[in-house]
Structures are given as structure tokens and as C-alpha cells.
Design an enzyme around this catalytic site. Structure first.
Site, PDB file in Angstrom:
ATOM      1  CG  HIS A  44       5.256  37.924 -40.921  1.00 36.14           C
ATOM      2  ND1 HIS A  44       5.476  36.690 -41.498  1.00 36.14           N
ATOM      3  CD2 HIS A  44       5.046  37.669 -39.585  1.00 36.14           C
ATOM      4  CE1 HIS A  44       5.400  35.746 -40.577  1.00 36.14           C
ATOM      5  NE2 HIS A  44       5.143  36.326 -39.407  1.00 36.14           N
ATOM      6  CG  HIS A 102       5.652  38.046 -36.091  1.00 38.88           C
ATOM      7  ND1 HIS A 102       4.462  37.383 -36.253  1.00 38.88           N
ATOM      8  CD2 HIS A 102       5.325  39.286 -35.623  1.00 38.88           C
ATOM      9  CE1 HIS A 102       3.453  38.186 -35.893  1.00 38.88           C
ATOM     10  NE2 HIS A 102       3.967  39.330 -35.503  1.00 38.88           N
ATOM     11  CG  ASP A 126       8.745  32.954 -35.777  1.00 40.77           C
ATOM     12  OD1 ASP A 126       8.329  34.132 -35.806  1.00 40.77           O
ATOM     13  OD2 ASP A 126       8.014  31.984 -36.079  1.00 40.77           O
ATOM     14  CG  HIS A 127       8.597  34.429 -39.931  1.00 40.20           C
ATOM     15  ND1 HIS A 127       8.047  33.660 -40.938  1.00 40.20           N
ATOM     16  CD2 HIS A 127       7.899  34.114 -38.809  1.00 40.20           C
ATOM     17  CE1 HIS A 127       7.058  32.925 -40.443  1.00 40.20           C
ATOM     18  NE2 HIS A 127       6.957  33.190 -39.156  1.00 40.20           N
ATOM     19  CG  HIS A 148       0.245  36.529 -38.907  1.00 43.85           C
ATOM     20  ND1 HIS A 148      -0.127  35.819 -37.793  1.00 43.85           N
ATOM     21  CD2 HIS A 148       1.597  36.597 -38.886  1.00 43.85           C
ATOM     22  CE1 HIS A 148       0.959  35.467 -37.122  1.00 43.85           C
ATOM     23  NE2 HIS A 148       2.023  35.937 -37.755  1.00 43.85           N
ATOM     24  CG  ASP A 201       3.497  32.832 -39.484  1.00 43.57           C
ATOM     25  OD1 ASP A 201       4.031  31.858 -40.048  1.00 43.57           O
ATOM     26  OD2 ASP A 201       3.909  33.291 -38.408  1.00 43.57           O
ATOM     27  CG  HIS A 256       4.851  28.155 -38.091  1.00 45.00           C
ATOM     28  ND1 HIS A 256       5.748  28.134 -37.059  1.00 45.00           N
ATOM     29  CD2 HIS A 256       4.732  29.446 -38.473  1.00 45.00           C
ATOM     30  CE1 HIS A 256       6.160  29.373 -36.807  1.00 45.00           C
ATOM     31  NE2 HIS A 256       5.552  30.184 -37.650  1.00 45.00           N
TER      32      HIS A 256
END
Length: 260
Positions: free
Chosen positions: A57, A59, A61-62, A118, A135, A173
């Protein structure tokens, strides 16, 4: 963790992210490389070549390391949901639900599973008993509901729950300890959850990862996969025949939960 001629290695990043490296001793694919430097250092240390990036996805941090990695390894293929093509950097292999994709450079065939909830464009990748779920699914928990609806998220988790019990869960995570604390608050008399919480707490004290888990373990300990369970539904003062409403109640409670 290894299977066939491939291994999976967790690279910790930021505070609690895992970047998953899938490799065969020569080439490697990385799932959700939020940090390019962590990936590059590991590749150089192990004398491997990056051939593909899998994105679950959009975001930051990905995906934060994608552009840098693409410049350093210009021949790599970047795979992600076509729905999010405008939000995934350097995407050149758009995929959709149900696609079977050969990952360049490594002997890996993946099945794409769309899991909105998410985010609307979230996908998971399933291959040979491995699930890279970003996530959507965490060990003993699930992601926050940023873009999707409770109906969508519950349906996504139900699809994943139908995978074989031996499926290994490579979530993005290290949230197991907090998630189990929440599960214990929902079912304080459940001795299995209490025992798992003690075990995971010791794992973290020892500096050990708690992933991957297995789908069988998740089906026993993860309340978000058990919305039809009378005990979980009873906590929400709802019927087991209202699993979406139970899921929504769980997600609201988890959003404000603080482990002691």
C-alpha cells in the site's frame, strides 16, 4: 525462514517496521521498503542484487525507499496495486485481485489478494504458504481503518482467514505484544491468550522477533478474526450473527486502547 530455494529475512526499520527480504543467495525481492539505506546495506553485506519490489500500500513507511532503490538498481521491477498507481512511486507492474505474478529474479510466483480496509488499494501477496500482508493483518491484530469501511475490512480479513492454517504471516510491524494485551482485555479469562502474552513479552525482553506467526495461531488468538465467536460478540453486546458490527466495535476499542 526458508522454503524451496528461497529464504525470507526480516530487516527492522524505523521504530517497529519489518522490511521482508525474499532471496535465493544471488537475487532478492523486498516487500515494502520504507527505508532504502537498510535495504542497501543488507544487500551489500550479503552480496545480493535487488531484482523486485513488492508494495502492499501507499503509506510512506512502506514506500519511502522506492525511488532511491530504483536509482541504485535501475533494472528492478516495482509491483503494486494498479488502483494506487498514482500513489506508488516507480510502479511498472500494476496488479489486481486474483492475479498470479512471477517475481523477477527469484523463483517466486505470487497470488495477489486485494484487501481493502486499512487503505482502499491495499493488497497482500500469497505464495507457497507465505503471506506478506502489510498492514491488513498483524499478529493478534489488524491495521487501523483509514480509507475502507468495516464491511470491506472484515471481508478482507475473512478472505485471509480462509488460507491454510499453516500459512506463515509476514506482517509489516512488530505489534504483537500490544495486540495481545488488547486481546487479553477482551477475554481476560482466556488462558491461551494469557500464556501467549507472557511468551511474547519474554521474546521482546530477549530482543527476538515475534513474526512470522501462522494463520492457525491467529485464528486462536486474534480477536479480529473471531468476530463470529460468542465470547467476542458478547463483549461487544452484539450477536455472533453481526460480525461486521463486532469488528467495528473491536476496531474502535483498539484505536483508543493503551496497554498498561
Amino acid at each position: 525462514m526458508s522454503s524451496r530455494n528461497l529464504s525470507v529475512t526480516a530487516l527492522p526499520a524505523f521504530t517497529d517496521n519489518y522490511l521482508w527480504m525474499i532471496h535465493d543467495g544471488r537475487n532478492a525481492a523486498v516487500v515494502d521498503p520504507g527505508d532504502a539505506e537498510v535495504v542497501t546495506a543488507w544487500l551489500q553485506e550479503n552480496e545480493l542484487t535487488l531484482t523486485a519490489i513488492l508494495l502492499t500500500h501507499h503509506h510512506s513507511d512502506h514506500i519511502g525507499g522506492v525511488d532511491v532503490l530504483r536509482r541504485r538498481y535501475p533494472k528492478i521491477s516495482v509491483i503494486g496495486h494498479g488502483l494506487d498507481a498514482h500513489r506508488l512511486p516507480a510502479l511498472d507492474r500494476p496488479v489486481g485481485d486474483g492475479d498470479d505474478v512471477a517475481v523477477p529474479g527469484v523463483d517466486l510466483q505470487i497470488q495477489v489478494i486485494a484487501t481493502p480496509g486499512h487503505t482502499l488499494g491495499h493488497v497482500c501477496y500469497f505464495s507457497g504458504g507465505w503471506l506478506f500482508c502489510g498492514d491488513t493483518l498483524f499478529s493478534a491484530g489488524c491495521g487501523r481503518m483509514f480509507e475502507g469501511s468495516a464491511e470491506q475490512f472484515h471481508a478482507s480479513l475473512s478472505r485471509l482467514a480462509a488460507l491454510p492454517a499453516t500459512t506463515q504471516i509476514f506482517a509489516a510491524h512488530e505489534y504483537t505484544l500490544g495486540n495481545l494485551a488488547f486481546a487479553a482485555s477482551i477475554e481476560p479469562q482466556d488462558r491461551d491468550i494469557e500464556a501467549a502474552l507472557c511468551e511474547v513479552r519474554q521474546h521482546r525482553v530477549d530482543g527476538r522477533h515475534t513474526l512470522p506467526s501462522t494463520m492457525g495461531w491467529e485464528l486462536r488468538h486474534n480477536p479480529f478474526l473471531r468476530c463470529h465467536d460468542p465470547a467476542i460478540a458478547g463483549w461487544a453486546a452484539l450477536s455472533p450473527q453481526q460480525p461486521v458490527a463486532v469488528f467495528a466495535a473491536l476496531r474502535r476499542a483498539k484505536d483508543s486502547f493503551r496497554a498498561r
